[in-house]
Design an enzyme around this catalytic site. Structure first.
Site, short mmCIF file in Angstrom:
data_model
loop_
_atom_site.label_atom_id
_atom_site.label_comp_id
_atom_site.label_asym_id
_atom_site.label_seq_id
_atom_site.Cartn_x
_atom_site.Cartn_y
_atom_site.Cartn_z
CB CYS A 153 1.64 3.66 5.46
SG CYS A 153 3.43 3.68 5.32
CG ASN A 154 -2.44 2.48 4.00
OD1 ASN A 154 -2.52 3.68 3.82
ND2 ASN A 154 -1.94 1.65 3.10
CD GLU B 292 0.65 -3.06 1.77
OE1 GLU B 292 1.84 -2.75 1.70
OE2 GLU B 292 -0.15 -2.56 2.57
CD GLN C 42 6.44 -1.42 2.03
OE1 GLN C 42 5.52 -0.64 1.84
NE2 GLN C 42 7.65 -1.01 2.33
N GLY D 219 15.30 4.35 5.77
CA GLY D 219 14.71 3.12 6.27
C GLY D 219 14.33 2.20 5.11
N GLY E 141 12.45 4.02 2.29
CA GLY E 141 13.32 4.92 1.55
C GLY E 141 14.27 4.17 0.63
#
Length: 411
Positions: free
Chosen positions: A50-51, A110, A112, A187, A190
């Site tokens: 995402c980043n 984080e 993830q 996924g 989600g």
């Protein structure tokens, strides 16, 4: 050391600017293969989250890597200079170790990113684009990240992107209990979002595409609805979360405007590239939060940071030692095997005294034990000698074994 990385992340680029270089799993695999086959890299791992989007290569210099990146992605020189960071050698190694701990994440600490690093290496392995150097580096980074997370408390809360979004929703609404939520995407992101919302007491719908129904996992407490009915569901939705890998918008601004007609809706876009049309944020009643708006920077105890740095220094030194000594691994194997063979020759008369049914088993066990013990001894010396002295020691041992072989031949 020819380890190089080039990457774009939230620190130098907005979500819209990062979006241009976001890669799907298939595009990441294709890029990794191209770097090896077309550009001569020994190995390549693509990390796209995402980043950030990062290209890790072994065997290319920085100029070669940057040139290959421009050719493969269409990145302009101006974009490269403005948005991208480049790291080499041990600087790159230390960065990856820190990355695995969440020190370079938009949400400090984080969870993830560690999974994403492992997945990137696994994908490169499956695509045959990773080499032993990058394979070892990413494995060490994953091990270091896991160790830090179990030994050090970086922040009061270790947040993931879904956790950050759910916490933001809670702050904005006061409570999530009884709120009607729609989550687009089945996924990992989600499903985690759904679980967190259910735990908070929300009523949760999750969209499911028709072709995924058979293998989909719907979190307990959620109700699945067809993806095609997402706009219809919005009429009763108070909070919308979208987290897919789709290269196209899951929510179009125009369609959203027609559906809601001024009704209030909180939208959280957790995807890269973005799922929700940015123009939706300008619609009456719509509040849109993308990855940049969700970024938080909790404080970190300086003592904890020092503890992390000490742990990571140990792992960095371990990798550096392995990297510089790996060229001697075949030599250690050769010397250890020679020592084992010489021992076997010396024991041949002893073997003949053993019953025939046990003789071969004893021979194999003895040779294996000698070979492993000799290798362990040589690698143990590595921890007490610098590289050049250890190399000289290996050469001396090789010479002695050569002399032994000559003596055995003469005998």
């Amino acid at each position: 050391m020819k380890i190089e990385m080039i990457g774009i992340d939230y620190q130098k680029a907005s979500v819209g600017e990062r979006e241009r270089f976001a890669l799907t799993a298939s595009k990441s695999a294709a890029l990794g293969a191209a770097m090896v086959k077309r550009h001569g890299a020994s190995g390549c791992v693509v990390l796209s989250t995402c980043n950030r989007t990062e290209l890790w290569c072994n065997g290319l210099c920085r100029c070669e890597l940057q040139d290959a990146w421009r050719r493969e992605t269409g990145c302009t020189p101006a974009e490269l200079e403005r948005f991208f960071a480049a790291r080499s050698g041990m600087d790159a190694v230390r960065y990856l170790l820190e990355l695995g701990c969440g020190l370079h994440s938009q949400i400090l600490g984080e969870d993830q990113i560690l999974t994403q690093i492992k997945s990137a290496a696994q994908a490169a392995q499956e695509g045959s684009s990773i080499d032993p150097v990058l394979g070892t580096l990413f494995r060490v980074a994953a091990t270091a990240g896991k160790r830090v997370k179990s030994a050090v408390r970086l922040t009061e809360k270790n947040l993931s992107v879904p956790q950050s979004a759910v916490e933001a929703a809670r702050r904005l609404t006061g409570t999530l209990h009884g709120k009607h939520c729609l989550v687009i995407g089945n996924g990992e992101m989600g499903r985690l979002t759904c679980r967190l919302l259910v735990e908070a007491g929300a009523n949760v719908l999750m969209t499911l595409r028709q072709y995924k129904k058979k293998d989909a996992v719907v979190p307990k407490g959620c109700r699945a609805v067809p993806y095609e009915e997402r706009y219809r569901c919005l009429s009763e939705t108070e909070l919308l979360f979208s987290a897919t890998l789709s290269p196209h918008y899951t929510i179009e601004a125009e369609a959203l405007g027609r559906t809601l007609r001024g009704k209030k809706l909180l939208c959280f876009d957790l995807a890269m590239p973005r799922d929700i049309d940015p123009a939706a944020g300008s619609l009456e009643g719509i509040s849109l939060y993308d990855l940049d708006r969700l970024g938080v920077e909790p404080s970190c105890d300086p003592d904890s940071l020092r503890q992390v740095e000490e742990l990571l220094s140990d792992y960095a030194e371990e990798f550096e030692r392995w990297y510089h000594f790996r060229e001697f691994v075949p030599v250690v194997g050769e010397v250890s095997a020679a020592a084992s063979a010489l021992t076997a020759a010396r024991l041949e008369k002893t073997y003949k005294k053993v019953p025939p049914e046990l003789r071969e088993q004893l021979r194999r066990q003895t040779e294996n034990s000698v070979e492993k013990s000799f290798a362990k001894l040589l690698y143990g010396l590595r921890d007490h000698l610098d590289r050049e002295h250890w190399k000289a020691c290996l050469n001396a041992v090789q010479d002695v074994i050569g002399e032994w072989r000559e003596e055995e031949g003469q005998g």
